[in-house]
Scaffold this motif. Structure first.
Motif, PDB file in Angstrom:
ATOM      1  N   MET A 104       0.826  -1.204   0.000  1.00 48.19           N
ATOM      2  CA  MET A 104       0.000   0.000   0.000  1.00 48.19           C
ATOM      3  C   MET A 104       0.862   1.257   0.000  1.00 48.19           C
ATOM      4  O   MET A 104       0.504   2.270  -0.601  1.00 48.19           O
ATOM      5  N   ALA A 107       1.938   1.768  -3.510  1.00 47.29           N
ATOM      6  CA  ALA A 107       0.825   2.278  -4.313  1.00 47.29           C
ATOM      7  C   ALA A 107       0.656   3.780  -4.137  1.00 47.29           C
ATOM      8  O   ALA A 107       0.164   4.467  -5.050  1.00 47.29           O
ATOM      9  N   GLU A 108       1.077   4.303  -3.013  1.00 51.96           N
ATOM     10  CA  GLU A 108       0.984   5.747  -2.747  1.00 51.96           C
ATOM     11  C   GLU A 108       1.727   6.556  -3.802  1.00 51.96           C
ATOM     12  O   GLU A 108       1.361   7.691  -4.100  1.00 51.96           O
ATOM     13  N   TYR A 110       1.834   6.158  -6.932  1.00 49.81           N
ATOM     14  CA  TYR A 110       1.239   6.082  -8.260  1.00 49.81           C
ATOM     15  C   TYR A 110      -0.137   6.753  -8.253  1.00 49.81           C
ATOM     16  O   TYR A 110      -1.143   6.126  -7.928  1.00 49.81           O
ATOM     17  N   PRO A 111      -0.193   8.030  -8.634  1.00 47.57           N
ATOM     18  CA  PRO A 111      -1.469   8.764  -8.612  1.00 47.57           C
ATOM     19  C   PRO A 111      -2.558   8.120  -9.470  1.00 47.57           C
ATOM     20  O   PRO A 111      -3.723   8.109  -9.094  1.00 47.57           O
ATOM     21  N   LYS A 114      -4.011   5.276  -7.492  1.00 48.58           N
ATOM     22  CA  LYS A 114      -4.870   5.759  -6.406  1.00 48.58           C
ATOM     23  C   LYS A 114      -6.213   6.248  -6.933  1.00 48.58           C
ATOM     24  O   LYS A 114      -7.217   6.180  -6.236  1.00 48.58           O
ATOM     25  N   ARG A 120      -9.561   1.500  -5.545  1.00 47.87           N
ATOM     26  CA  ARG A 120     -10.214   2.117  -4.375  1.00 47.87           C
ATOM     27  C   ARG A 120     -11.220   1.157  -3.747  1.00 47.87           C
ATOM     28  O   ARG A 120     -11.317   1.072  -2.523  1.00 47.87           O
ATOM     29  N   GLN A 123      -9.204  -1.477  -1.942  1.00 45.72           N
ATOM     30  CA  GLN A 123      -8.639  -0.873  -0.732  1.00 45.72           C
ATOM     31  C   GLN A 123      -9.711  -0.752   0.355  1.00 45.72           C
ATOM     32  O   GLN A 123      -9.465  -1.060   1.516  1.00 45.72           O
ATOM     33  N   LYS A 185      -4.944   4.160   3.552  1.00 48.34           N
ATOM     34  CA  LYS A 185      -5.625   5.392   3.111  1.00 48.34           C
ATOM     35  C   LYS A 185      -4.849   6.052   1.978  1.00 48.34           C
ATOM     36  O   LYS A 185      -3.639   5.940   1.901  1.00 48.34           O
ATOM     37  N   PHE A 186      -5.558   6.724   1.118  1.00 47.70           N
ATOM     38  CA  PHE A 186      -4.937   7.408  -0.004  1.00 47.70           C
ATOM     39  C   PHE A 186      -5.463   8.828  -0.094  1.00 47.70           C
ATOM     40  O   PHE A 186      -6.536   9.140   0.260  1.00 47.70           O
TER      41      PHE A 186
END
Length: 186
Positions: A104, A107-108, A110-111, A114, A120, A123, A185-186
């Motif tokens: 996770m 993954a942050e 990579y806009p 997200k 989403r 997640q 969270k993103f």
């Protein structure tokens, strides 16, 4: 009263106590097994979700191969723990949680990932599952505590030892960092 009547009353009381205690031990042991089943179901749901998360992240962050492989490896390890090995399963699940946390975090960066609706949704599902796992673990540990108290307390320990009732292991995470829910969270 005759001494034989008093003796019969005492024997009936002791046998009655033994029956009530045995049945209480069986009830609590069944609660522990039910609680473990609840944990197992939630962990299976999380394990089934992981390939979807890995594939989604792979589409956006394919060069993060080491992180993706680590998550897959930890998932396989967690699923291969023998049934009933609570401590082994807790350790394997803790390592899986750490690997998921690292995934996770990757993954942050990579806009586009997200912003992906599928990611989403995955997640959000993972976040819900982590909460359900925590609740199931709390229920299991409460049931294990109740069984352990009955198995160790006098005089119920006399009945427990006679009929092979054993203490249940707690589902605990050994590493303090594993006790935290993975950051999703993103």
């Amino acid at each position: 009263m005759s001494s034989s009547l008093i003796l019969i009353i005492i024997v009936v009381a002791v046998v009655g106590y033994a029956i009530v205690t045995y049945n209480a031990l069986v009830r609590v042991r069944q609660m522990v097994q039910e609680a473990w089943s609840g944990i197992d179901v939630q962990l299976k749901r999380r394990a089934d979700l992981i390939p979807n998360i890995v594939e989604t992240v792979k589409g956006y962050a394919g060069h993060e191969k080491e992180t993706l492989e680590k998550v897959t490896e930890m998932r396989t390890r967690a699923q291969s723990v023998p049934a009933g090995d609570v401590a082994g399963r807790a350790a394997a699940e803790g390592m899986l949680s750490q690997a998921l946390g690292r995934l996770m975090a990757v993954a942050e960066a990579y806009p586009d990932l997200k912003a992906n609706e599928n990611f989403r949704d995955l997640q959000g599902t993972l976040e819900t599952l982590e909460s359900e796992i925590q609740m199931a673990r709390r229920y299991y540990n409460g049931s294990a505590r109740e069984l352990n108290v009955k198995v160790e307390s006098f005089p119920s320990n006399l009945i427990a030892s006679q009929f092979g009732f054993a203490k249940a292991d707690y589902f605990e995470l050994e590493n303090e960092a594993d006790r935290q829910t993975p950051e999703v969270k993103f």
